[in-house]
Each structure stands twice: as structure tokens, then as C-alpha cells.
Design an enzyme around this catalytic site. Sequence first.
Site, short mmCIF file in Angstrom:
data_model
loop_
_atom_site.label_atom_id
_atom_site.label_comp_id
_atom_site.label_asym_id
_atom_site.label_seq_id
_atom_site.Cartn_x
_atom_site.Cartn_y
_atom_site.Cartn_z
N ASP A 248 53.74 17.86 49.09
CA ASP A 248 54.21 16.94 50.13
C ASP A 248 55.26 15.97 49.57
OD1 ASP A 248 53.96 16.65 52.82
OD2 ASP A 248 52.41 15.12 52.74
N ASP A 294 48.73 17.14 58.14
CA ASP A 294 48.18 15.85 57.70
C ASP A 294 46.83 15.56 58.36
OD1 ASP A 294 50.41 15.34 56.11
OD2 ASP A 294 51.52 14.51 57.80
#
Length: 397
Positions: A248, A294
Site C-alpha cells: 500500500d 481497506d
Amino acid sequence: MSDVEKAISSAPEPTAALLDALNALNATDSNGTDALNATGKFVATPEGTALAYGSLVLMALVPIFFGALRSVACSKSKDLGEKAYESGFRNASDMPETITSRDAARFPIIASCTLFGLYLFFKVFSQEYINLLLSVYFFVLGVLALSHTLSPLLAKVFPASIPNKQYQLLFTQGLAEAKEDIINYEFDTNNLICLIASGVVGVWYVLKKHWIANNLFGLAFALNGVELLHLNNVSTGCILLGGLFVYDIFWVFGTNVMVTVAKSFEAPIKLVFPQDLLEKGLEASNFAMLGLGDIVIPGIFIALLLRFDVSLKKNSRTYFYSSFLAYILGLGLTIFIMHTFKHAQPALLYLVPACVGLPVFVALCKGEFTEMFRYEESSEEEVLAKDDSSESLKKDQ
């Protein structure tokens, strides 16, 4: 991440086919999405911003909380093995998929290849045609996911006066002893009603690309993911979250790839909420967004901790609530930093330390650290192997 989950034929939930796409959108952004018709430069009011951020947090918490609860029932069905049919799990596709440490280690690499592949596709081919194909693909997956999500809810309120008839969709190959099932899916009137209602939402999404339809599908994808994707132990969860933590950060801060794909990818694999809702109502077009990765990635770890709580048989949900609280704090910190610096943020940068760190700290305080890391869930293959061995023993006797 096709290596993480096996393809499930005739599955009512599309989570196994979607995780690659989910992780293409792990950036949290506050500046609208071109894919959802955001136009012009817009400065959100404090009230509109607070409403958008608060709604995104709430929408992220709902699938994690209820998906984790439903994962416990799924886990029990997996332990039942062949007896799961008697407990209401009529189809193999209702059974959870287990992620092993090997799968978790390869997860970030496959996600990176998928993300960069999508980025090249949008650079080489027309965005309009790619999104047209995606609309058809996600129409089918979204209808199935939403139907699978709604079925248990409708079952609780389904009038007893209406007969709930059983149906079977069967597609076979070969004849006599060589015959094998290609599709063998059983459903009832309740499922059929949910499928029709989900189909209406699907048509609405395809025709209008409305943000509410997008969120209905997105919430269904997230809840299905948390419910049906099971980590086999805490160590696997740490490997998965640690790998995606690096993934990420690199793709958000190191390149513009993730943000570009997120804004070009016209599919319901991100939750969005308009910051100009108070000014424009339901026709608002300037969106804050949160990638489903997420939600699902920390969510499956939180669900694992709930199942660990259940295994302790102490009538306590300490690890579930501590990780759930950690998720809220991590997501809140993500939004605060994003709003302060006006830049898309890799949410896992804040979520991973929070969701792993707080439960581990609690385990150390309670003296259950070793017990937590020894907790292991059997895969479906192991359960079937146990069933086969028990049957063999019965025959021998």
C-alpha cells in the site's frame, strides 16, 4: 488474488474473484472521482466534509462487524464437513475459503501485478470500453453478492403464509457413471426474491452509475469477503497484513498508479460518499472514497480474532472488540492525515499497526499471547480428509 482463493463454480458470492480488484483501490481519497462524474474544482464545506467522512467510517464498520459475526457460523459449517447440509449450507459455495501462510506471502505480489496490469490497460485502451466490460462483469457479480447478503435477512421476515419452495439448478456432463456435476445449486423462494431485488439494483447501477447503487454493491462485496475468506491462523494474518502494508505504501506514495486506477476504474469496488450532498442532494458528484481492500483485508483479520474469542469459550469478545476499536482509530487517523495534507493516503499504513498491535498487546497483558498464535483453523480439505478417514474407520469396524 486467484492464488489465495480457489474459483468456485456457481457461487452466489463473488469474493474469491474480486480480491485482486479490491486491492487495486486501497487508497483513501477525498477529492472526488472522475469515474463517478465529478466535475470542476469543488471546495467542500466543513459540514459536507464531516458528513462524507463520517458516512465512510460507518459504511466501513458495518460489513466488518456483521461479516465477522457471519464468519463464525461459516466456520461452524466448515467444521461440520458433510453434515453442513443439514445446518442450512446447501451449496459448497456457501462454505468459507481458507487463506494459508503461503497464499498470504504471495498475495502482495499478485496484487501488484494486477494493479499495474490495470494501469497499463487504462493507458493503452479506451477507458470507455474497458468500463463497459467492467459494468457487465460487476453487474453479474454484484447481483449475486447482494442476493447472498440479503437472503439471511429476508429469511427472518419471510411470511410463513407464503410457501417457501425449493429449487435446484443442475447442469451435468457425461452419462451414467461418467456423469459429473458442472453446476449444482439449490435455492428457494426466498433466494429468488433476493435475486430479483438485487437485479433491480444492478440495472440501476448499470444505467445510472448512481453512488447509492455503487455502495449497495460495495457493501455486499465487503461483507461477503469478511464472511467467507478465512485466515487459518494469526501468523498468516500478520504475514498478509504486513505484506500489504508495504504494498500500500509503495503504490500510493511511490507512484501515481493506485490513485490513477482508482479514479479510472468504474466499478463498485470502492465506497463513495458525496461531500456536496447538502448542496446538491442525491445528484451530488464530488466524492470522498474508500477502497474495499481497506475494509476486507483488516476485516478478515478481525473476524479471525472473533473466532479465536469463541474458541476460548470464556463468553468474552475481548480480542474482537479491541481489534474493532483499533480499526476505528486507524481509519480515523487515516482520514485526519488525508484531510490535513490534502493527499490520498495508504490506509493500511495506519490500519495494520493498529489492528495487529492492540490485540497483541491485550494478549500479552492477559498472558494469552502463545495461545493466540497457536490457534489454528482447519481448511476445507482437511475437514473433508477427516470425514473420509472417519468413514473408513466405520467401514473397517
